[in-house]
Design an enzyme around this catalytic site. Sequence first.
Site, PDB file in Angstrom:
ATOM      1  N   GLU A 126      -5.283  -8.671   0.230  1.00  0.00           N
ATOM      2  CA  GLU A 126      -5.986  -8.567   1.506  1.00  0.00           C
ATOM      3  C   GLU A 126      -7.425  -8.208   1.191  1.00  0.00           C
ATOM      4  OE1 GLU A 126      -4.383  -5.710   4.205  1.00  0.00           O
ATOM      5  OE2 GLU A 126      -2.320  -6.284   3.793  1.00  0.00           O
TER       6      GLU A 126
ATOM      7  N   GLU B 252       0.817  -1.221   0.000  1.00  0.00           N
ATOM      8  CA  GLU B 252       0.000   0.000   0.000  1.00  0.00           C
ATOM      9  C   GLU B 252       0.848   1.267   0.000  1.00  0.00           C
ATOM     10  OE1 GLU B 252      -2.913  -0.242   3.121  1.00  0.00           O
ATOM     11  OE2 GLU B 252      -3.428  -2.302   2.630  1.00  0.00           O
TER      12      GLU B 252
END
Length: 503
Positions: free
Chosen positions: A453, A361
């Site tokens: 995720e 991220e």
Amino acid sequence: MKRHYLLVMVLCSMFFIASCAETPFESFPDDSKEEEEEVVTPPDADDQEDTLHEWDNEKLVTELEAEDGLLQNAISEKSINGYSGTGYVAGLWNSEASITVKFNVPERALYRLYIRYSTVGGNSHNLIVNDQLSELCQLAFPVSEGFELRDMGKYILEKGENSITFKAGWGDVYIDKFIIYTALRNEYSISETLVNPNADESARSLYAYLLNNFGKKIISGYLEGRTVANVTDCRPMLYGWDLTSYTEGYPYNWSNEANNGQGGHVFGSVDSKVIESALEWYKTTQSQGIVTLHWHWCSPTGGKPGTNTFYTEFTDFDVSKAVEDGTEENKLILRDIDAVASKLKKLQEAGVPVLFRPLHEAGGGWFWWGAKGAEPCKKLWNLLYDRLTNVHEINNLIWVWSSNEEEWYPGNDKVDIVGYDSYPGDFNVGVQNYMFNELYNLTGGKKIIAMTENGPLPDPDKCFLQDAPWALFMGWGDLLYEQNHSSHIVDVFHNKNVLTVKY
């Protein structure tokens, strides 16, 4: 969002692996070829009950001016030059604002959506097709120079009348118009070899297995060997553990002497036995499981004990200095990498391949490795790869990148798999077509694409039907139960195209 991942899979063709729906497991392909080959692996789930009309080419269906749609808490404006029609829609900084357009298409099929927009800052918004609120798709628009056209991915539209609703989230954006094209299914050209030319046999075998199943099956995943409630005979094939405690900057070491003998947290590494836990779980699966390792990398310096110093807001550690040779920050970065290397070697020695997903991220900027922009982060990725691969000779890693922004991407020559961490909101089981499309375009169709995720579990059947066949998913902790109905969890893990293990 706070997420990351790495996966490790041990393969053993002697053992039977199947989904809980008793779908036969794909055998591992032969990875003994010496020459690198380009292989085309178009997603094609077997025996789909639902069918769509297939197009021969992509052609324009309709153009819809945003200002002509139904506007809720939004307005039509003309102050920015370059719009089409009679204006554009503004006021979309308000989370209660929306635009709905209605239109007709000739067949039930896949269609590609383009949106012409303008924005000067970060944003996140939502798209709803035909009022399917449980399948809301997250959108993000990069900063533009005036009005620009953006490919928003592919969606199933019904024959006859359809509706598209653009629902504001956060950050301002101006919408000029929506454009609909017929859509072809993606084609892929994915290399059979890993970016590390010295990758060992275990890593090559795992990668061959992932490649062979991409577009045919979805690998189920969860965290840290936990049982998935209400799925009694199904176990995720993939489990994830965090390397966070293995470096000296870990802020949750406990000392009874801290705070004048009152006890408290101090900096210091802690042997959390993550590697041992992963190896033990792996053995219980009879070498069928995939171990995924992620790394909330606590900042080497900065911050306070007892705070999550992997977050930018809790540390002043400067990654731009850390990637400069010889600086104190650089020395500390190397110290941390060496500490993690010693743990990864245990997996290599045990013959366990690892899908390694560091610096996750990054493009969001909320972790320190993304706090100074794209270039320092990409340099850190290169440094990490070089240190682990060329200095420590760790060759059981498959390198996974999970940030979708183009300017942040290290490149196809430095990444094996691309991924997205998906948190679209409670009970939103949509397949997140936009982000899949972003990753496909980012890599030119040359990488496996994974949902690294997630909170809500995407509907597996719709993933294949809508041409977004994520290679795997990994439910994140309690969010698996908080953001999915129990019946949906059962349905997903029992789906004939979802791979699990039994042990």
